[in-house]
Design a protein around this motif. Structure first.
Motif, PDB file in Angstrom:
ATOM      1  N   LEU A 152      25.643 -43.931  15.344  1.00 54.52           N
ATOM      2  CA  LEU A 152      25.190 -43.651  16.706  1.00 54.52           C
ATOM      3  C   LEU A 152      24.668 -42.221  16.805  1.00 54.52           C
ATOM      4  O   LEU A 152      23.639 -41.970  17.442  1.00 54.52           O
ATOM      5  N   GLU A 153      25.337 -41.295  16.138  1.00 57.47           N
ATOM      6  CA  GLU A 153      24.892 -39.908  16.159  1.00 57.47           C
ATOM      7  C   GLU A 153      23.544 -39.764  15.452  1.00 57.47           C
ATOM      8  O   GLU A 153      22.686 -38.969  15.869  1.00 57.47           O
ATOM      9  N   GLU A 154      23.310 -40.551  14.411  1.00 59.05           N
ATOM     10  CA  GLU A 154      22.017 -40.523  13.725  1.00 59.05           C
ATOM     11  C   GLU A 154      20.902 -41.012  14.647  1.00 59.05           C
ATOM     12  O   GLU A 154      19.786 -40.477  14.649  1.00 59.05           O
ATOM     13  N   ILE A 155      21.207 -42.046  15.433  1.00 60.41           N
ATOM     14  CA  ILE A 155      20.222 -42.583  16.390  1.00 60.41           C
ATOM     15  C   ILE A 155      19.947 -41.559  17.481  1.00 60.41           C
ATOM     16  O   ILE A 155      18.795 -41.350  17.897  1.00 60.41           O
ATOM     17  N   VAL A 156      20.998 -40.900  17.944  1.00 59.08           N
ATOM     18  CA  VAL A 156      20.843 -39.859  18.959  1.00 59.08           C
ATOM     19  C   VAL A 156      19.975 -38.721  18.424  1.00 59.08           C
ATOM     20  O   VAL A 156      19.082 -38.209  19.111  1.00 59.08           O
ATOM     21  N   ASP A 157      20.206 -38.334  17.169  1.00 61.64           N
ATOM     22  CA  ASP A 157      19.438 -37.249  16.571  1.00 61.64           C
ATOM     23  C   ASP A 157      17.964 -37.632  16.459  1.00 61.64           C
ATOM     24  O   ASP A 157      17.076 -36.811  16.703  1.00 61.64           O
ATOM     25  N   ARG A 158      17.699 -38.884  16.121  1.00 59.37           N
ATOM     26  CA  ARG A 158      16.307 -39.337  16.054  1.00 59.37           C
ATOM     27  C   ARG A 158      15.664 -39.297  17.440  1.00 59.37           C
ATOM     28  O   ARG A 158      14.480 -38.973  17.574  1.00 59.37           O
ATOM     29  N   THR A 159      16.456 -39.626  18.457  1.00 60.74           N
ATOM     30  CA  THR A 159      15.950 -39.573  19.831  1.00 60.74           C
ATOM     31  C   THR A 159      15.578 -38.148  20.203  1.00 60.74           C
ATOM     32  O   THR A 159      14.514 -37.896  20.785  1.00 60.74           O
ATOM     33  N   ARG A 160      16.448 -37.207  19.870  1.00 62.97           N
ATOM     34  CA  ARG A 160      16.184 -35.799  20.179  1.00 62.97           C
ATOM     35  C   ARG A 160      14.869 -35.331  19.548  1.00 62.97           C
ATOM     36  O   ARG A 160      14.148 -34.526  20.118  1.00 62.97           O
ATOM     37  N   LYS A 161      14.595 -35.847  18.360  1.00 63.20           N
ATOM     38  CA  LYS A 161      13.404 -35.421  17.624  1.00 63.20           C
ATOM     39  C   LYS A 161      12.262 -36.432  17.758  1.00 63.20           C
ATOM     40  O   LYS A 161      11.304 -36.409  16.979  1.00 63.20           O
ATOM     41  N   GLY A 162      12.381 -37.310  18.766  1.00 64.15           N
ATOM     42  CA  GLY A 162      11.416 -38.399  18.918  1.00 64.15           C
ATOM     43  C   GLY A 162       9.987 -37.927  19.072  1.00 64.15           C
ATOM     44  O   GLY A 162       9.059 -38.483  18.477  1.00 64.15           O
ATOM     45  N   GLY A 163       9.776 -36.874  19.876  1.00 57.29           N
ATOM     46  CA  GLY A 163       8.419 -36.357  20.066  1.00 57.29           C
ATOM     47  C   GLY A 163       7.878 -35.726  18.802  1.00 57.29           C
ATOM     48  O   GLY A 163       6.723 -35.933  18.423  1.00 57.29           O
ATOM     49  N   ALA A 164       8.724 -34.946  18.119  1.00 60.19           N
ATOM     50  CA  ALA A 164       8.302 -34.279  16.887  1.00 60.19           C
ATOM     51  C   ALA A 164       7.972 -35.290  15.794  1.00 60.19           C
ATOM     52  O   ALA A 164       7.044 -35.087  15.001  1.00 60.19           O
ATOM     53  N   VAL A 202       4.495 -36.486  16.524  1.00 59.11           N
ATOM     54  CA  VAL A 202       3.545 -35.416  16.205  1.00 59.11           C
ATOM     55  C   VAL A 202       3.291 -35.366  14.705  1.00 59.11           C
ATOM     56  O   VAL A 202       2.151 -35.250  14.240  1.00 59.11           O
ATOM     57  N   GLY A 203       4.373 -35.472  13.929  1.00 59.03           N
ATOM     58  CA  GLY A 203       4.242 -35.442  12.479  1.00 59.03           C
ATOM     59  C   GLY A 203       3.445 -36.608  11.932  1.00 59.03           C
ATOM     60  O   GLY A 203       2.701 -36.465  10.953  1.00 59.03           O
ATOM     61  N   LEU A 204       3.569 -37.760  12.544  1.00 57.35           N
ATOM     62  CA  LEU A 204       2.841 -38.946  12.082  1.00 57.35           C
ATOM     63  C   LEU A 204       1.371 -38.916  12.498  1.00 57.35           C
ATOM     64  O   LEU A 204       0.484 -39.292  11.732  1.00 57.35           O
ATOM     65  N   LEU A 205       1.107 -38.444  13.719  1.00 55.63           N
ATOM     66  CA  LEU A 205      -0.263 -38.430  14.223  1.00 55.63           C
ATOM     67  C   LEU A 205      -1.111 -37.318  13.602  1.00 55.63           C
ATOM     68  O   LEU A 205      -2.339 -37.442  13.521  1.00 55.63           O
ATOM     69  N   LYS A 206      -0.457 -36.228  13.235  1.00 57.01           N
ATOM     70  CA  LYS A 206      -1.120 -35.066  12.616  1.00 57.01           C
ATOM     71  C   LYS A 206      -1.957 -34.239  13.587  1.00 57.01           C
ATOM     72  O   LYS A 206      -1.924 -33.023  13.560  1.00 57.01           O
ATOM     73  N   THR A 207      -2.734 -34.900  14.436  1.00 57.75           N
ATOM     74  CA  THR A 207      -3.660 -34.156  15.306  1.00 57.75           C
ATOM     75  C   THR A 207      -3.387 -34.361  16.795  1.00 57.75           C
ATOM     76  O   THR A 207      -4.263 -34.152  17.623  1.00 57.75           O
ATOM     77  N   GLY A 208      -2.209 -34.779  17.151  1.00 58.97           N
ATOM     78  CA  GLY A 208      -1.921 -34.997  18.560  1.00 58.97           C
ATOM     79  C   GLY A 208      -0.439 -35.243  18.768  1.00 58.97           C
ATOM     80  O   GLY A 208       0.362 -35.110  17.854  1.00 58.97           O
ATOM     81  N   SER A 209      -0.081 -35.596  19.986  1.00 59.66           N
ATOM     82  CA  SER A 209       1.313 -35.870  20.313  1.00 59.66           C
ATOM     83  C   SER A 209       1.413 -37.202  21.049  1.00 59.66           C
ATOM     84  O   SER A 209       0.405 -37.835  21.377  1.00 59.66           O
ATOM     85  N   ALA A 210       2.641 -37.616  21.325  1.00 65.45           N
ATOM     86  CA  ALA A 210       2.881 -38.923  21.949  1.00 65.45           C
ATOM     87  C   ALA A 210       2.211 -39.018  23.313  1.00 65.45           C
ATOM     88  O   ALA A 210       2.121 -38.026  24.037  1.00 65.45           O
ATOM     89  N   TYR A 211       1.742 -40.208  23.654  1.00 68.30           N
ATOM     90  CA  TYR A 211       1.170 -40.383  24.994  1.00 68.30           C
ATOM     91  C   TYR A 211       1.440 -41.743  25.624  1.00 68.30           C
ATOM     92  O   TYR A 211       1.565 -41.846  26.839  1.00 68.30           O
ATOM     93  N   TYR A 212       1.587 -42.822  24.859  1.00 73.94           N
ATOM     94  CA  TYR A 212       1.842 -44.116  25.488  1.00 73.94           C
ATOM     95  C   TYR A 212       3.172 -44.105  26.254  1.00 73.94           C
ATOM     96  O   TYR A 212       3.220 -44.448  27.441  1.00 73.94           O
ATOM     97  N   ALA A 213       4.244 -43.721  25.566  1.00 75.59           N
ATOM     98  CA  ALA A 213       5.564 -43.726  26.218  1.00 75.59           C
ATOM     99  C   ALA A 213       5.677 -42.654  27.305  1.00 75.59           C
ATOM    100  O   ALA A 213       6.192 -42.949  28.397  1.00 75.59           O
ATOM    101  N   PRO A 214       5.211 -41.411  27.065  1.00 75.12           N
ATOM    102  CA  PRO A 214       5.247 -40.432  28.160  1.00 75.12           C
ATOM    103  C   PRO A 214       4.479 -40.897  29.394  1.00 75.12           C
ATOM    104  O   PRO A 214       4.926 -40.716  30.528  1.00 75.12           O
ATOM    105  N   ALA A 215       3.320 -41.521  29.180  1.00 68.55           N
ATOM    106  CA  ALA A 215       2.536 -42.015  30.319  1.00 68.55           C
ATOM    107  C   ALA A 215       3.241 -43.169  31.021  1.00 68.55           C
ATOM    108  O   ALA A 215       3.258 -43.245  32.250  1.00 68.55           O
ATOM    109  N   GLY A 216       3.832 -44.067  30.239  1.00 69.79           N
ATOM    110  CA  GLY A 216       4.574 -45.175  30.844  1.00 69.79           C
ATOM    111  C   GLY A 216       5.746 -44.683  31.668  1.00 69.79           C
ATOM    112  O   GLY A 216       6.020 -45.191  32.766  1.00 69.79           O
ATOM    113  N   ALA A 217       6.459 -43.683  31.147  1.00 71.30           N
ATOM    114  CA  ALA A 217       7.595 -43.110  31.881  1.00 71.30           C
ATOM    115  C   ALA A 217       7.128 -42.465  33.182  1.00 71.30           C
ATOM    116  O   ALA A 217       7.769 -42.597  34.235  1.00 71.30           O
TER     117      ALA A 217
END
Length: 314
Positions: free
Chosen positions: A206-218, A221-236
């Protein structure tokens, strides 16, 4: 009956996708605004493109693009996504100086053109930016809200559903505190089909899942290389807009101004609130465990430090 007016400042990926979700749900008529310059026609292009999808999806919301705040006048809700995006290796705090200045310019215009609006801040670093928005607009704190908790909780619920192989609809969860590495998960408020999550996932996992959540945006960013998250932030963000426009009285986590609540002392932090037409209609105070209280205080201290640094930059 007059349709609600929703203005979105910043026509990048988050802003444009928020416009998309809001239009598709017919939450109101939408103004998509960005700054003049080389890309001055960009918001108009995105708005026209979105409007041309309306016959396909059957929505009657109008969407216009503009560089002029006069077109946003009298908005019921103003969403602020403006600011430079986070790049790989960049923390939210690195964004502070530039985005604080952008937030100041935006909120001076919002104050002049939509004095009765509810403002939803999405720009990072979130907790400091929403504090700045409240300072500049002078609006009652209940009408200036930060979008973070809905996004963080959605990420948490997604990872829990993936771990357990269950529908996300069966997962109820809550996170509090600052947006980012100091967010505070509340296992005591996390259930799967009514079953406490601690009965289904061991503490270490559970702590590993929480840690992934904390770093969810990063992670994104690391996967996209040239941008940041937008589908989920916009949905929220769209979910918050709906709660306000339709007076849904949603009990969801948002960055809200807390003074006596949780003994915060006058700062924006993520807490559960009831969100309706008037913005934050109530802050829900939970009885936290000793561990949760300590973690929440650590998060609040991090927010206070960020706001203090910002004060020296603006």
């Amino acid at each position: 009956m007059r349709r609600a007016k929703i203005s979105i400042v910043g026509a990048g990926n988050v802003g444009a996708t928020t416009a998309h979700w809001c239009a598709a749900a017919e939450l109101g008529d939408i103004v998509l605004l960005d700054i003049p310059g080389e890309m001055a026609d960009m918001p108009r292009g995105k708005a026209l493109d979105l409007m041309q999808s309306s016959p396909i999806f059957g929505f009657d919301s109008t969407v216009i693009g503009t560089n002029d705040y006069a077109d946003t006048a009298g908005s019921d809700v103003v969403v602020v996504t403006a600011g430079i995006p986070r790049k790989p290796g960049m923390s939210r705090d690195d964004l502070l100086a530039t985005n604080a200045k952008i937030m100041t310019m935006v909120c001076e215009q919002v104050k002049a053109t939509s004095p009765d609006a509810v403002v939803i801040v999405v720009s990072n670093p979130l907790d400091a930016m929403v504090q700045r928005a409240m300072q500049v607009t002078g609006f009652p704190p209940s009408r200036v809200i930060g979008q973070a908790g809905v996004l963080d909780t959605a990420r948490y619920r997604t990872f829990l559903a993936m771990e357990l192989g269950v529908s996300v609809e069966d997962i109820c969860a809550l996170l509090m505190g600052g947006h980012g590495d100091t967010m505070v998960p509340l296992p005591s408020c996390t259930t799967v089909g009514g079953i406490p999550v601690t009965q289904l996932i061991d503490e270490k996992r559970l702590e590993e899942i929480v840690d992934r959540t904390r770093k969810g945006g990063a992670e994104i960013v690391g996967l996209l290389k040239t941008g940041s998250a937008y589908y989920a932030p916009a949905g929220a963000t769209a979910q918050m807009v709906e709660a306000i426009i339709r007076d849904k009285k949603r009990l969801i986590p948002c960055a809200a101004y807390c003074d006596k609540e949780y003994n915060v002392g006058g700062y924006y932090v993520g807490v559960p609130v009831i969100l309706g037409t008037n913005g934050v209609e109530k802050i829900v105070e939970l009885k936290l465990t000793e561990t949760e209280t300590a973690a929440f205080q650590h998060s609040v201290d991090a927010v206070k430090e960020l706001v203090s640094v910002m004060a020296g930059l603006v």
